[in-house]
Design a protein around this motif. Structure first.
Motif, PDB file in Angstrom:
ATOM      1  N   PHE A   1      42.482  50.229  68.189  1.00  0.00           N
ATOM      2  CA  PHE A   1      41.698  48.858  68.391  1.00  0.00           C
ATOM      3  C   PHE A   1      42.689  47.719  68.467  1.00  0.00           C
ATOM      4  O   PHE A   1      43.722  47.860  68.291  1.00  0.00           O
ATOM      5  N   GLU A   2      42.148  46.715  69.245  1.00  0.00           N
ATOM      6  CA  GLU A   2      43.154  45.461  69.501  1.00  0.00           C
ATOM      7  C   GLU A   2      42.861  44.559  68.376  1.00  0.00           C
ATOM      8  O   GLU A   2      43.796  43.822  68.203  1.00  0.00           O
ATOM      9  N   ALA A   3      42.001  44.641  67.603  1.00  0.00           N
ATOM     10  CA  ALA A   3      41.830  43.638  66.482  1.00  0.00           C
ATOM     11  C   ALA A   3      40.881  44.491  65.388  1.00  0.00           C
ATOM     12  O   ALA A   3      40.085  45.334  65.956  1.00  0.00           O
ATOM     13  N   VAL A   4      41.136  44.158  64.018  1.00  0.00           N
ATOM     14  CA  VAL A   4      40.649  44.860  62.868  1.00  0.00           C
ATOM     15  C   VAL A   4      40.147  43.890  61.921  1.00  0.00           C
ATOM     16  O   VAL A   4      40.736  42.698  61.928  1.00  0.00           O
ATOM     17  N   PRO A   5      39.350  44.075  61.171  1.00  0.00           N
ATOM     18  CA  PRO A   5      38.776  43.122  60.176  1.00  0.00           C
ATOM     19  C   PRO A   5      39.634  43.082  58.765  1.00  0.00           C
ATOM     20  O   PRO A   5      40.347  44.053  58.381  1.00  0.00           O
ATOM     21  N   LEU A   6      39.849  42.011  58.385  1.00  0.00           N
ATOM     22  CA  LEU A   6      40.386  41.807  56.998  1.00  0.00           C
ATOM     23  C   LEU A   6      39.383  41.624  56.223  1.00  0.00           C
ATOM     24  O   LEU A   6      38.256  41.014  56.448  1.00  0.00           O
ATOM     25  N   VAL A   7      39.329  41.871  54.501  1.00  0.00           N
ATOM     26  CA  VAL A   7      38.271  41.875  53.900  1.00  0.00           C
ATOM     27  C   VAL A   7      38.749  40.831  52.678  1.00  0.00           C
ATOM     28  O   VAL A   7      39.907  41.119  52.204  1.00  0.00           O
ATOM     29  N   LEU A   8      37.919  39.895  52.351  1.00  0.00           N
ATOM     30  CA  LEU A   8      38.245  38.990  51.284  1.00  0.00           C
ATOM     31  C   LEU A   8      37.176  39.387  50.116  1.00  0.00           C
ATOM     32  O   LEU A   8      35.971  39.157  50.409  1.00  0.00           O
ATOM     33  N   VAL A   9      37.427  39.637  49.040  1.00  0.00           N
ATOM     34  CA  VAL A   9      36.752  39.852  47.746  1.00  0.00           C
ATOM     35  C   VAL A   9      36.926  38.622  46.881  1.00  0.00           C
ATOM     36  O   VAL A   9      37.915  38.520  46.326  1.00  0.00           O
ATOM     37  N   VAL A  10      35.856  37.955  46.373  1.00  0.00           N
ATOM     38  CA  VAL A  10      36.031  36.597  45.796  1.00  0.00           C
ATOM     39  C   VAL A  10      35.064  36.924  44.620  1.00  0.00           C
ATOM     40  O   VAL A  10      33.788  37.332  44.809  1.00  0.00           O
ATOM     41  N   GLY A  11      35.311  36.485  43.412  1.00  0.00           N
ATOM     42  CA  GLY A  11      34.666  36.501  42.164  1.00  0.00           C
ATOM     43  C   GLY A  11      35.277  36.015  41.082  1.00  0.00           C
ATOM     44  O   GLY A  11      36.537  36.070  41.148  1.00  0.00           O
ATOM     45  N   PRO A  12      34.921  35.907  39.879  1.00  0.00           N
ATOM     46  CA  PRO A  12      35.276  35.463  38.789  1.00  0.00           C
ATOM     47  C   PRO A  12      36.082  36.600  38.026  1.00  0.00           C
ATOM     48  O   PRO A  12      36.005  37.894  38.480  1.00  0.00           O
ATOM     49  N   PRO A  13      37.077  36.273  36.974  1.00  0.00           N
ATOM     50  CA  PRO A  13      37.668  37.256  36.593  1.00  0.00           C
ATOM     51  C   PRO A  13      36.866  38.252  35.634  1.00  0.00           C
ATOM     52  O   PRO A  13      35.772  38.002  35.232  1.00  0.00           O
ATOM     53  N   GLY A  14      37.134  39.636  35.760  1.00  0.00           N
ATOM     54  CA  GLY A  14      36.416  40.468  35.213  1.00  0.00           C
ATOM     55  C   GLY A  14      35.312  41.001  35.984  1.00  0.00           C
ATOM     56  O   GLY A  14      34.480  41.748  35.452  1.00  0.00           O
ATOM     57  N   SER A  15      34.963  40.586  37.224  1.00  0.00           N
ATOM     58  CA  SER A  15      33.934  41.016  38.013  1.00  0.00           C
ATOM     59  C   SER A  15      34.218  42.128  38.915  1.00  0.00           C
ATOM     60  O   SER A  15      33.256  42.315  39.739  1.00  0.00           O
ATOM     61  N   GLY A  16      35.169  42.815  38.730  1.00  0.00           N
ATOM     62  CA  GLY A  16      35.515  44.127  39.615  1.00  0.00           C
ATOM     63  C   GLY A  16      36.086  44.013  40.965  1.00  0.00           C
ATOM     64  O   GLY A  16      36.257  45.035  41.758  1.00  0.00           O
ATOM     65  N   LYS A  17      36.773  42.771  41.133  1.00  0.00           N
ATOM     66  CA  LYS A  17      37.634  42.525  42.380  1.00  0.00           C
ATOM     67  C   LYS A  17      38.497  43.788  42.687  1.00  0.00           C
ATOM     68  O   LYS A  17      38.695  44.363  43.670  1.00  0.00           O
ATOM     69  N   SER A  18      39.335  43.849  41.655  1.00  0.00           N
ATOM     70  CA  SER A  18      40.641  44.820  41.715  1.00  0.00           C
ATOM     71  C   SER A  18      40.345  46.170  41.916  1.00  0.00           C
ATOM     72  O   SER A  18      40.757  47.023  42.389  1.00  0.00           O
ATOM     73  N   GLU A  19      39.181  46.531  40.946  1.00  0.00           N
ATOM     74  CA  GLU A  19      38.544  47.882  40.895  1.00  0.00           C
ATOM     75  C   GLU A  19      38.191  48.134  42.464  1.00  0.00           C
ATOM     76  O   GLU A  19      38.272  49.365  43.131  1.00  0.00           O
TER      77      GLU A  19
ATOM     78  N   ARG B   1      25.110  25.633  41.170  1.00  0.00           N
ATOM     79  CA  ARG B   1      24.213  26.445  41.732  1.00  0.00           C
ATOM     80  C   ARG B   1      24.780  27.193  43.151  1.00  0.00           C
ATOM     81  O   ARG B   1      24.405  28.370  43.573  1.00  0.00           O
ATOM     82  N   LEU B   2      25.478  26.373  43.875  1.00  0.00           N
ATOM     83  CA  LEU B   2      26.294  27.036  45.049  1.00  0.00           C
ATOM     84  C   LEU B   2      27.220  27.942  45.018  1.00  0.00           C
ATOM     85  O   LEU B   2      27.346  28.903  45.650  1.00  0.00           O
ATOM     86  N   VAL B   3      28.080  27.693  43.912  1.00  0.00           N
ATOM     87  CA  VAL B   3      29.329  28.436  43.787  1.00  0.00           C
ATOM     88  C   VAL B   3      29.403  29.475  42.693  1.00  0.00           C
ATOM     89  O   VAL B   3      30.145  30.213  42.605  1.00  0.00           O
ATOM     90  N   GLY B   4      28.612  29.270  41.621  1.00  0.00           N
ATOM     91  CA  GLY B   4      28.377  29.836  40.383  1.00  0.00           C
ATOM     92  C   GLY B   4      29.281  29.224  39.417  1.00  0.00           C
ATOM     93  O   GLY B   4      30.152  28.499  39.561  1.00  0.00           O
ATOM     94  N   ALA B   5      29.072  29.482  38.385  1.00  0.00           N
ATOM     95  CA  ALA B   5      29.729  28.643  37.076  1.00  0.00           C
ATOM     96  C   ALA B   5      31.033  29.277  36.697  1.00  0.00           C
ATOM     97  O   ALA B   5      31.971  28.487  36.057  1.00  0.00           O
ATOM     98  N   THR B   6      31.640  30.151  37.352  1.00  0.00           N
ATOM     99  CA  THR B   6      33.075  30.687  37.212  1.00  0.00           C
ATOM    100  C   THR B   6      33.816  30.554  38.267  1.00  0.00           C
ATOM    101  O   THR B   6      35.161  30.940  38.250  1.00  0.00           O
ATOM    102  N   TRP B   7      33.446  29.806  39.463  1.00  0.00           N
ATOM    103  CA  TRP B   7      34.339  29.558  40.682  1.00  0.00           C
ATOM    104  C   TRP B   7      35.423  28.628  40.074  1.00  0.00           C
ATOM    105  O   TRP B   7      35.318  27.497  39.379  1.00  0.00           O
ATOM    106  N   GLY B   8      36.759  29.110  40.380  1.00  0.00           N
ATOM    107  CA  GLY B   8      38.069  28.278  39.998  1.00  0.00           C
ATOM    108  C   GLY B   8      38.800  28.749  38.877  1.00  0.00           C
ATOM    109  O   GLY B   8      39.698  28.243  38.139  1.00  0.00           O
ATOM    110  N   LYS B   9      37.737  29.601  37.900  1.00  0.00           N
ATOM    111  CA  LYS B   9      38.194  30.135  36.410  1.00  0.00           C
ATOM    112  C   LYS B   9      39.263  30.944  36.465  1.00  0.00           C
ATOM    113  O   LYS B   9      38.839  32.188  37.178  1.00  0.00           O
ATOM    114  N   GLU B  10      40.504  30.929  35.843  1.00  0.00           N
ATOM    115  CA  GLU B  10      41.291  31.950  35.916  1.00  0.00           C
ATOM    116  C   GLU B  10      41.069  32.800  34.572  1.00  0.00           C
ATOM    117  O   GLU B  10      41.159  33.807  34.494  1.00  0.00           O
TER     118      GLU B  10
END
Length: 275
Positions: free
Chosen positions: A15-33, A251-260
């Motif tokens: 392929f000439e181009a491939v996707p990148l994937v961005l996984v976004v979520g609060p701590p403990g929500s399984g991003k790393s898993e 409501r738009l981003v969730g109560a945990t957005w930006g929390k480390e």
């Protein structure tokens, strides 16, 4: 969507181009898993965690030793790494005063709690994670022997399918005007090759979701601006209470957005700052 991204990692050279994937979520929500599971099933996957320096990350991706780099340079390389024609970077190794070339091309999965900027985000499929509800159970891992067999099968499939897949890609999907179509092209080509109408329909539904996703905010100011625009759209044009603005942002981003950490109170939730 992610299963086809994993498959594409075995044939990304066609392929000439491939996707990148961005996984976004609060701590403990399984991003790393989730990222680890994709690494375990992908071709030549490697984990670069948050404790890894940008320079080390660049060396890992390129499988070479590189110069020291700051985070902005790593982000810039991510922005260009999705496309073969822009993924090469030359630099001078200060130890031996030799010019080397890094090849940063390829599929990558990035995880964080806040999203990314608009340009990098346009090269990415977005995945939002949430914490399991109380009593919820996570799925079982594949036994090591099954995981090994799956990777072997995918390697064999990739070698057998590469030539035909390249022809489908060049004939049907090499020309596009939007970035979303550009990074979706490898997945559409694989779905065409596999010949499953159900799979193609599910992929298109997943891409429609991506189409509808608004740009992920990158700062507290972005969150407040997004909430304010949405309230204006709803008809609140004369005055808006600070508490209303904060509730709309939540409501738009969730109560945990930006929390480390669990106890953090980000600025967009602080009435004085929002005011």
């Amino acid at each position: 969507l992610l299963s086809l991204v994993v498959m594409a990692s075995y044939v990304q050279a066609v392929f000439e181009a491939v996707p990148l994937v961005l996984v976004v979520g609060p701590p403990g929500s399984g991003k790393s898993e989730l990222a680890a599971a994709m690494v375990e099933t992908s071709a030549n996957g490697v984990v670069v965690n948050g404790q890894t320096s940008p320079a080390t990350a660049i060396r890992l991706v390129d499988a070479a030793r590189g110069k020291e780099a700051d985070f902005s340079e790593l982000v810039q390389m991510l922005k260009t790494s999705y496309k073969r024609s822009t993924a090469l970077k030359e630099w001078t190794d200060p130890r031996i005063f030799a010019v080397r070339r890094l090849n940063f091309f390829g599929i990558k999965v990035v995880t964080n709690t806040q999203g990314t900027d608009e340009i990098l985000g346009s090269r990415m499929f977005g995945v939002r994670t949430r914490r399991l509800p109380k009593g919820g159970k996570r799925g079982a891992d594949l036994p090591p022997e099954e995981l090994s067999r799956l990777r072997d099968d995918l390697h064999v499939w990739g070698m057998e399918a590469a030539s035909q897949l390249h022809a489908i890609y060049r004939e049907r999907y090499a020309r596009h005007t939007r970035c979303l179509d550009e990074i979706a092209a490898p997945l559409r080509a694989i779905a065409d090759l596999l010949g499953s109408g159900e799979l193609k329909a599910r992929l298109e539904r997943a891409l429609e979701v991506q189409e509808g996703l608004s740009r992920l905010p990158t700062s507290d100011l972005d969150v407040v601006e997004m909430a304010a625009k949405e309230l204006v759209r709803q008809g609140y044009r004369d005055q808006v209470a600070v508490a209303h603005l904060i509730l709309e942002a939540k409501r738009l981003v969730g109560a945990t957005w930006g929390k480390e950490r669990e106890g953090d109170i980000p600025r967009w939730m602080q009435p004085r700052w929002v005011g």
